[in-house]
Design a protein around this motif. Structure first.
Motif, short mmCIF file in Angstrom:
data_model
loop_
_atom_site.label_atom_id
_atom_site.label_comp_id
_atom_site.label_asym_id
_atom_site.label_seq_id
_atom_site.Cartn_x
_atom_site.Cartn_y
_atom_site.Cartn_z
N HIS A 211 0.83 -1.21 0.00
CA HIS A 211 0.00 0.00 0.00
C HIS A 211 0.87 1.26 0.00
O HIS A 211 0.60 2.21 -0.72
CB HIS A 211 -0.92 0.01 1.23
N HIS A 212 1.90 1.24 0.84
CA HIS A 212 2.76 2.42 0.96
C HIS A 212 3.51 2.70 -0.34
O HIS A 212 3.84 3.86 -0.63
CB HIS A 212 3.75 2.19 2.10
N ALA A 213 3.76 1.66 -1.13
CA ALA A 213 4.49 1.82 -2.39
C ALA A 213 3.76 2.75 -3.36
O ALA A 213 4.37 3.40 -4.20
CB ALA A 213 4.71 0.46 -3.04
N ARG A 214 2.43 2.85 -3.23
CA ARG A 214 1.64 3.67 -4.15
C ARG A 214 1.39 5.08 -3.62
O ARG A 214 0.71 5.88 -4.26
CB ARG A 214 0.27 3.00 -4.41
N ARG A 215 1.97 5.38 -2.48
CA ARG A 215 1.62 6.63 -1.79
C ARG A 215 1.89 7.88 -2.63
O ARG A 215 1.05 8.78 -2.69
CB ARG A 215 2.41 6.70 -0.49
N ALA A 216 3.02 7.94 -3.31
CA ALA A 216 3.38 9.15 -4.05
C ALA A 216 2.43 9.44 -5.19
O ALA A 216 2.34 10.59 -5.66
CB ALA A 216 4.81 9.02 -4.59
N LEU A 228 -6.99 4.71 -8.23
CA LEU A 228 -5.97 3.72 -8.57
C LEU A 228 -5.79 3.58 -10.08
O LEU A 228 -4.66 3.53 -10.58
CB LEU A 228 -6.34 2.36 -7.95
N ALA A 229 -6.87 3.53 -10.82
CA ALA A 229 -6.79 3.32 -12.27
C ALA A 229 -6.10 4.48 -12.99
O ALA A 229 -5.58 4.30 -14.10
CB ALA A 229 -8.18 3.11 -12.85
N GLU A 230 -6.10 5.66 -12.38
CA GLU A 230 -5.53 6.84 -13.02
C GLU A 230 -4.15 7.20 -12.49
O GLU A 230 -3.56 8.19 -12.92
CB GLU A 230 -6.48 8.03 -12.84
N GLN A 231 -3.62 6.43 -11.55
CA GLN A 231 -2.34 6.77 -10.95
C GLN A 231 -1.18 6.57 -11.92
O GLN A 231 -1.21 5.66 -12.76
CB GLN A 231 -2.11 5.93 -9.69
N ASP A 232 -0.18 7.42 -11.79
CA ASP A 232 1.05 7.28 -12.58
C ASP A 232 1.90 6.19 -11.94
O ASP A 232 2.53 6.39 -10.89
CB ASP A 232 1.81 8.63 -12.58
N ARG A 233 1.92 5.03 -12.55
CA ARG A 233 2.59 3.88 -11.94
C ARG A 233 4.11 4.02 -11.93
O ARG A 233 4.79 3.28 -11.20
CB ARG A 233 2.14 2.59 -12.64
N ALA A 234 4.62 4.98 -12.68
CA ALA A 234 6.05 5.25 -12.62
C ALA A 234 6.44 5.84 -11.26
O ALA A 234 7.62 5.80 -10.87
CB ALA A 234 6.45 6.21 -13.73
N LEU A 235 5.46 6.37 -10.55
CA LEU A 235 5.73 6.94 -9.23
C LEU A 235 5.70 5.89 -8.12
O LEU A 235 6.06 6.18 -6.99
CB LEU A 235 4.70 8.04 -8.91
N TRP A 236 5.25 4.70 -8.43
CA TRP A 236 5.19 3.65 -7.41
C TRP A 236 6.60 3.21 -7.03
O TRP A 236 7.51 3.18 -7.86
CB TRP A 236 4.40 2.45 -7.94
N ASP A 237 6.77 2.87 -5.77
CA ASP A 237 8.06 2.47 -5.22
C ASP A 237 8.29 0.99 -5.53
O ASP A 237 7.77 0.11 -4.85
CB ASP A 237 8.08 2.72 -3.71
N ILE A 241 7.54 -2.63 -3.43
CA ILE A 241 6.69 -3.66 -4.03
C ILE A 241 7.42 -4.99 -4.06
O ILE A 241 6.86 -6.04 -3.68
CB ILE A 241 6.26 -3.25 -5.46
N THR A 242 8.68 -4.97 -4.49
CA THR A 242 9.47 -6.21 -4.55
C THR A 242 9.60 -6.84 -3.17
O THR A 242 9.43 -8.05 -3.00
CB THR A 242 10.86 -5.92 -5.14
N GLU A 243 9.90 -6.01 -2.17
CA GLU A 243 10.04 -6.54 -0.81
C GLU A 243 8.71 -7.09 -0.31
O GLU A 243 8.65 -8.18 0.28
CB GLU A 243 10.54 -5.45 0.13
N GLY A 244 7.63 -6.35 -0.54
CA GLY A 244 6.33 -6.80 -0.08
C GLY A 244 5.91 -8.12 -0.71
O GLY A 244 5.41 -9.01 -0.02
N VAL A 245 6.11 -8.25 -2.00
CA VAL A 245 5.75 -9.49 -2.69
C VAL A 245 6.58 -10.66 -2.17
O VAL A 245 6.06 -11.76 -1.96
CB VAL A 245 5.91 -9.33 -4.22
N SER A 246 7.87 -10.43 -1.95
CA SER A 246 8.75 -11.49 -1.45
C SER A 246 8.30 -11.96 -0.06
O SER A 246 8.24 -13.17 0.21
CB SER A 246 10.20 -10.99 -1.41
#
Length: 379
Positions: A211-216, A228-237, A241-246
């Motif tokens: 969740h925090h990865a999408r904050r920016a 969510l559908a309109e967010q700039d995904r380039a801003l996601w951390d 995300i990698t750490e959370g998924v792992s």
């Protein structure tokens, strides 16, 4: 002076004093006195064993207070002999303190405040600013919470689920003032996940990170909400995300599914999609089915209706929405969204306006008003 080091030591030092027999409130006061002394003396003379130093000074501060005239009779047995200084086993005491701060006799608001104070190491002023309440109000809340848990002990293993819910409440307080409670929630969740071997502790940490990865990307420069559908995904951390998924994958591999793991799996599917239109909504619906089975929550079913609408079309989403109580938070906003995508723009505009009147915060209200205005202008 490493402030993060100090804050990280607080819960174990406090737990050691309480284990030795100090009341929670008195122990917390003694630890705060020791922290003030550390801030004064450590820059010029840092100790070789910071934790041992804090335990020793805190215990002595407690003894000084306990020997005062007002408390001598009440504590004379306790202060008969000072035990040797030095830290005890870190994981057990820190974990015990988590359970104490999430004691079932406390209200959720009090448990959150006490956790931030005793484990997070935040000042009363910082906690008050983060919750946007007067400092005196927060001081009273924390004092009542300390009195409630004073002398409490656990005669059976603590309820990990209760601790996790308290930490999730901390995380969801978000950001306000000079304290970032979302980041603080992640820090505390890391501590707990390291101290307890429980897949749901890992699941909660994964959920927070995802969740925090999408904050920016969640707000525009003017402060307005970005769906969510309109967010700039380039801003996601991507690192978060990698750490959370792992962390999530390791938790799921233990085959002891819980609600935080299921929520994290949904968040991971959103994070995995390069674009909104590539989201695997079918899998998300399946995870909402699991989450509904685990929790029976009507809010989960509300969110599931949105996912069904994306996976199988808005008519299917409206059918999933129909059995739910229309007094649920966000029910009207979800209905507006699904009716818009079903082509009924006039009804959707009315529902967005109605949802705006029911919104629980200003940012959400403004977003819903803009949605209604957009449809009214277009028609």
């Amino acid at each position: 002076m490493d402030e993060s080091l100090l804050r990280g030591l607080i819960p174990n030092v406090l737990a050691i004093l309480v284990r030795r027999g100090a009341g929670f409130a008195a122990a917390e006061d003694a630890v705060q006195d020791a922290l003030i002394e550390a801030l004064r003396t450590w820059p010029g003379d840092p100790p070789r064993d910071p934790k041992g130093w804090l335990v020793t000074v805190s215990w002595r501060r407690f003894l000084d207070a306990a020997r005062s005239e007002s408390s001598r009779r009440r504590r004379e047995d306790l202060v008969e002999e000072e035990p040797p200084p030095g830290p005890a086993a870190p994981a057990d005491d820190t974990l015990w303190l988590y359970f104490l701060c999430a004691h079932p006799s406390l209200t959720p608001a009090s448990a959150v405040a006490l956790t931030l104070r005793a484990i997070g190491g935040l000042t009363t002023r910082q906690i008050a600013r983060a919750h946007m309440v007067p400092e005196a109000t927060m001081a009273q809340r924390i004092s009542r919470a300390k009195r409630t848990v004073d002398g409490r002990s656990f005669d059976r293993p603590g309820d990990v689920a209760t601790v996790l819910r308290v930490l999730y409440l901390v995380f969801n307080e978000g950001y306000s003032g000079d304290i970032d409670l979302a980041a603080e929630g992640i820090r505390l969740a890391r501590q707990l996940a390291a101290a307890v071997d429980h897949p749901e502790a890992a699941g909660l940490l994964a959920l927070m990170l995802l969740h925090h990865a999408r904050r920016a990307a969640r707000t525009a420069p003017d402060g307005s909400l970005v769906p969510l559908a309109e967010q700039d995904r380039a801003l996601w951390d991507t690192d978060a995300i990698t750490e959370g998924v792992s962390i999530l994958q390791a938790a799921l591999a233990r085959d002891r599914l819980g609600e935080f793991q299921a929520q994290a799996a949904i968040a991971a599917l959103h994070a995995d999609a390069p674009a909104a239109e590539e989201t695997d909504w079918t899998q998300i619906v399946e995870w909402y089915d699991e989450l509904a089975r685990l929790t029976g929550s009507p809010v989960v079913l509300l969110n599931r209706a949105v996912a069904v609408g994306e996976a199988d079309g808005p008519r299917a989403g409206l059918a999933a929405l129909a059995p739910l109580d229309d007094s649920l938070p966000r029910y009207t906003a979800v209905a507006a969204y699904l009716h818009e995508h079903d082509g009924n723009r006039e009804l959707a505009a009315r529902l967005y306006a109605e949802a705006a009147r029911k919104a629980s915060n200003l940012a959400e209200r403004d977003h819903l008003i803009r949605q209604a205005a957009r449809l009214n202008t277009a028609s």
